[in-house]
Design an enzyme around this catalytic site. Structure first.
Site, PDB file in Angstrom:
ATOM      1  NE  ARG A 165     -18.724  -1.363  -7.156  1.00  0.00           N
ATOM      2  CZ  ARG A 165     -18.417  -0.518  -6.185  1.00  0.00           C
ATOM      3  NH1 ARG A 165     -19.323   0.338  -5.735  1.00  0.00           N
ATOM      4  NH2 ARG A 165     -17.199  -0.508  -5.667  1.00  0.00           N
ATOM      5  CB  SER A 239     -14.503  -5.663  -6.287  1.00  0.00           C
ATOM      6  OG  SER A 239     -13.987  -4.754  -5.355  1.00  0.00           O
ATOM      7  CD  GLU A 335     -17.661  -4.572  -9.128  1.00  0.00           C
ATOM      8  OE1 GLU A 335     -17.898  -3.580  -8.470  1.00  0.00           O
ATOM      9  OE2 GLU A 335     -16.578  -4.737  -9.721  1.00  0.00           O
TER      10      GLU A 335
HETATM   11  N1  EPU Z   1     -12.458  -7.422   4.250  1.00  0.00           N
HETATM   12  C1  EPU Z   1     -11.856  -8.515   4.798  1.00  0.00           C
HETATM   13  N2  EPU Z   1     -10.925  -9.197   4.062  1.00  0.00           N
HETATM   14  C2  EPU Z   1     -10.571  -8.801   2.833  1.00  0.00           C
HETATM   15  C3  EPU Z   1     -11.182  -7.681   2.260  1.00  0.00           C
HETATM   16  C4  EPU Z   1     -12.130  -6.988   2.989  1.00  0.00           C
HETATM   17  O1  EPU Z   1     -12.139  -8.921   5.921  1.00  0.00           O
HETATM   18  O2  EPU Z   1      -9.716  -9.469   2.240  1.00  0.00           O
HETATM   19  C5  EPU Z   1     -13.499  -6.697   5.007  1.00  0.00           C
HETATM   20  C6  EPU Z   1     -13.008  -5.871   6.165  1.00  0.00           C
HETATM   21  O3  EPU Z   1     -13.963  -5.992   7.184  1.00  0.00           O
HETATM   22  C7  EPU Z   1     -13.039  -4.458   5.627  1.00  0.00           C
HETATM   23  C8  EPU Z   1     -14.228  -4.506   4.717  1.00  0.00           C
HETATM   24  O4  EPU Z   1     -14.176  -5.808   4.169  1.00  0.00           O
HETATM   25  O5  EPU Z   1     -13.188  -3.540   6.665  1.00  0.00           O
HETATM   26  C9  EPU Z   1     -14.227  -3.509   3.601  1.00  0.00           C
HETATM   27  O6  EPU Z   1     -13.037  -3.654   2.844  1.00  0.00           O
HETATM   28  P1  EPU Z   1     -12.538  -2.501   1.875  1.00  0.00           P
HETATM   29  O7  EPU Z   1     -12.691  -1.181   2.517  1.00  0.00           O
HETATM   30  O8  EPU Z   1     -11.198  -2.875   1.346  1.00  0.00           O
HETATM   31  O9  EPU Z   1     -13.598  -2.532   0.716  1.00  0.00           O
HETATM   32  P2  EPU Z   1     -14.237  -3.732  -0.088  1.00  0.00           P
HETATM   33  O10 EPU Z   1     -15.585  -4.027   0.468  1.00  0.00           O
HETATM   34  O11 EPU Z   1     -13.267  -4.841  -0.226  1.00  0.00           O
HETATM   35  C10 EPU Z   1     -15.393  -2.036  -1.723  1.00  0.00           C
HETATM   36  C11 EPU Z   1     -15.556  -1.889  -3.210  1.00  0.00           C
HETATM   37  C12 EPU Z   1     -14.281  -1.389  -3.852  1.00  0.00           C
HETATM   38  C13 EPU Z   1     -13.939  -0.047  -3.239  1.00  0.00           C
HETATM   39  C14 EPU Z   1     -13.797  -0.220  -1.720  1.00  0.00           C
HETATM   40  C15 EPU Z   1     -13.586   1.111  -1.032  1.00  0.00           C
HETATM   41  C16 EPU Z   1     -17.232  -3.495  -3.915  1.00  0.00           C
HETATM   42  C17 EPU Z   1     -17.505  -4.777  -4.629  1.00  0.00           C
HETATM   43  N3  EPU Z   1     -15.955  -3.145  -3.797  1.00  0.00           N
HETATM   44  O12 EPU Z   1     -14.398  -3.039  -1.522  1.00  0.00           O
HETATM   45  O13 EPU Z   1     -14.528  -1.209  -5.233  1.00  0.00           O
HETATM   46  O14 EPU Z   1     -12.747   0.481  -3.787  1.00  0.00           O
HETATM   47  O15 EPU Z   1     -15.014  -0.782  -1.187  1.00  0.00           O
HETATM   48  O16 EPU Z   1     -14.758   1.866  -1.095  1.00  0.00           O
HETATM   49  O17 EPU Z   1     -18.164  -2.832  -3.475  1.00  0.00           O
HETATM   50  C18 EPU Z   1     -14.463  -2.346  -7.331  1.00  0.00           C
HETATM   51  O18 EPU Z   1     -15.690  -2.275  -7.356  1.00  0.00           O
HETATM   52  O19 EPU Z   1     -13.807  -2.867  -8.281  1.00  0.00           O
HETATM   53  C19 EPU Z   1     -13.748  -1.839  -6.179  1.00  0.00           C
HETATM   54  C20 EPU Z   1     -12.424  -1.991  -6.051  1.00  0.00           C
END
Ligand code: EPU
Length: 339
Positions: A165, A239, A335
């Protein structure tokens, strides 16, 4: 080129808060963009180039310079081989329309980044990524106007300093370049497993075993629609926090208290911790803080439900960051860019 004065930024940012821009204009050609930048320089006022406004928040005092809305269009195949297609894309194009077009062409490389709001030119700034792909993997080069040297330049992938990012465009060269086009090299092939866990689970649950760019795009759209609020209906910037990158020794230490803390290896003894998980553990998921709702389906997302202004957002942010720091001794970062 029309220049407008005292324009409320909240009308141009998906978080729907913040003060006014002193000036605002729209560039539809590289020359217009350069002219607007030169004018800003001549008047010694700050400038900011805005794409879709989906990853930017503005302070209540507004922006004292000129906002240049980038609307430079274009979609041109510049090379086509047996295995790849290379496409030059105008920075002002809507990112998801580009993804849709390349998927319709049967190309793989950006289909997992479907349904991300914003423009193509904004994608490299934060090295956009989702569901196992990030733009750094397919971006060959980009064209930009260099405000320091008053020249159009071509920057290669390695010049962009991509990491999670992050890029030079929000780091050491923040504000220096106005991105005009991006060139992506995509592949004439089937998307290859293993896929990102959430995506793989979605495919498994539906017994989908034939992977095409279009199948992956549809799956990602379905997952995102379920987990991420539509900024047109509920103001947000996706995010709001980056996932946290910490050292392996810190994780080992934290695991003594939280054995289940999720972590992804990054190499060089660093690990990525989902900040959504941290927010959930400190009990804030689904809560309303200063008019900002911590999304109940993904705690990384803040929705502007009833915040009066940026001040409210900042108060909510400080509470979240403070609780995580006090509990886990992890410093999480915002972010979206900040005007
Ligand atoms: N998780 C939780 N609680 C939550 C959210 C996430 O426990 O409320 C944990 C879980 O362990 C889950 C892990 O986080 O398995 C990953 O969650 P998720 O796959 O939803 O992805 P994220 O880390 O929340 C990142 C990106 C998103 C992107 C998704 C999918 C960043 C800051 N965010 O989110 O990007 O769509 O992965 O690849 O890296 C964005 O940048 O605006 C964005 C939406």
């Amino acid at each position: 080129m029309d220049v407008h004065t005292n324009i409320p930024l909240k009308n141009y940012l998906t978080m729907k808060l913040g003060g006014a821009a002193r000036f605002m204009t729209t560039a539809t050609t590289p020359e217009e963009l350069a002219t607007a930048c030169r004018n800003a320089r001549a008047q010694a006022i700050p400038l900011f180039i805005l794409g879709g406004g989906s990853n930017v928040v503005a302070k209540d005092e507004g922006f004292p310079g000129i906002i240049i809305r980038n609307r430079i269009l274009g979609f041109e195949v510049i090379e086509d081989t047996a295995t790849t297609t290379t496409i030059k894309i105008g920075a002002g194009e809507i990112w998801d329309e580009i993804v849709a077009k390349t998927v319709a062409m049967g190309l793989t490389g950006i289909e997992a980044m479907s349904a991300i709001p914003g423009t193509a030119g904004a994608a490299p700034v934060q090295n956009v990524g989702a569901y196992g792909q990030e733009i750094a993997e397919t971006l060959i080069e980009l064209e930009a106007y260099d405000t320091e040297t008053d020249r159009f330049v071509r920057l290669q992938n390695a010049d962009c300093g991509f990491s999670y990012r992050h890029s030079i465009f929000r780091g050491e060269a923040a504000g220096r370049y106005g991105i005009i086009s991006i060139t992506l090299r995509l592949f004439k092939a089937a998307p290859q497993p293993p896929f990102y866990t959430a995506l793989q689970n979605y495919l498994d649950e539906r017994s989908i075993t034939l992977f095409t760019p279009s199948v992956i795009r549809e799956a990602v759209i379905a997952i995102r629609t379920d987990k991420l609020p539509d900024p047109k209906l509920l103001p947000n910037t996706g995010s709001f926090f980056k996932n946290a990158i910490i050292e392996q020794w810190q994780l080992d230490d934290l695991r003594k208290t939280w054995p289940d803390i999720p972590a992804y290896e990054l190499g060089e003894k660093q690990v990525k911790i989902p900040t959504g998980w941290l927010i959930e553990q400190v009990g804030l998921k689904g809560q309303l803080l200063h008019g900002m709702r911590i999304h109940d389906k993904n705690a990384l997302v803040l929705i502007n439900e009833s915040a009066a202004n940026y001040h409210d957002l900042a108060a909510a942010r400080a509470e979240i960051i403070g609780k995580i720091r006090d509990t886990f001794r992890i410093q999480v970062e915002q972010e979206p860019l900040e005007l």
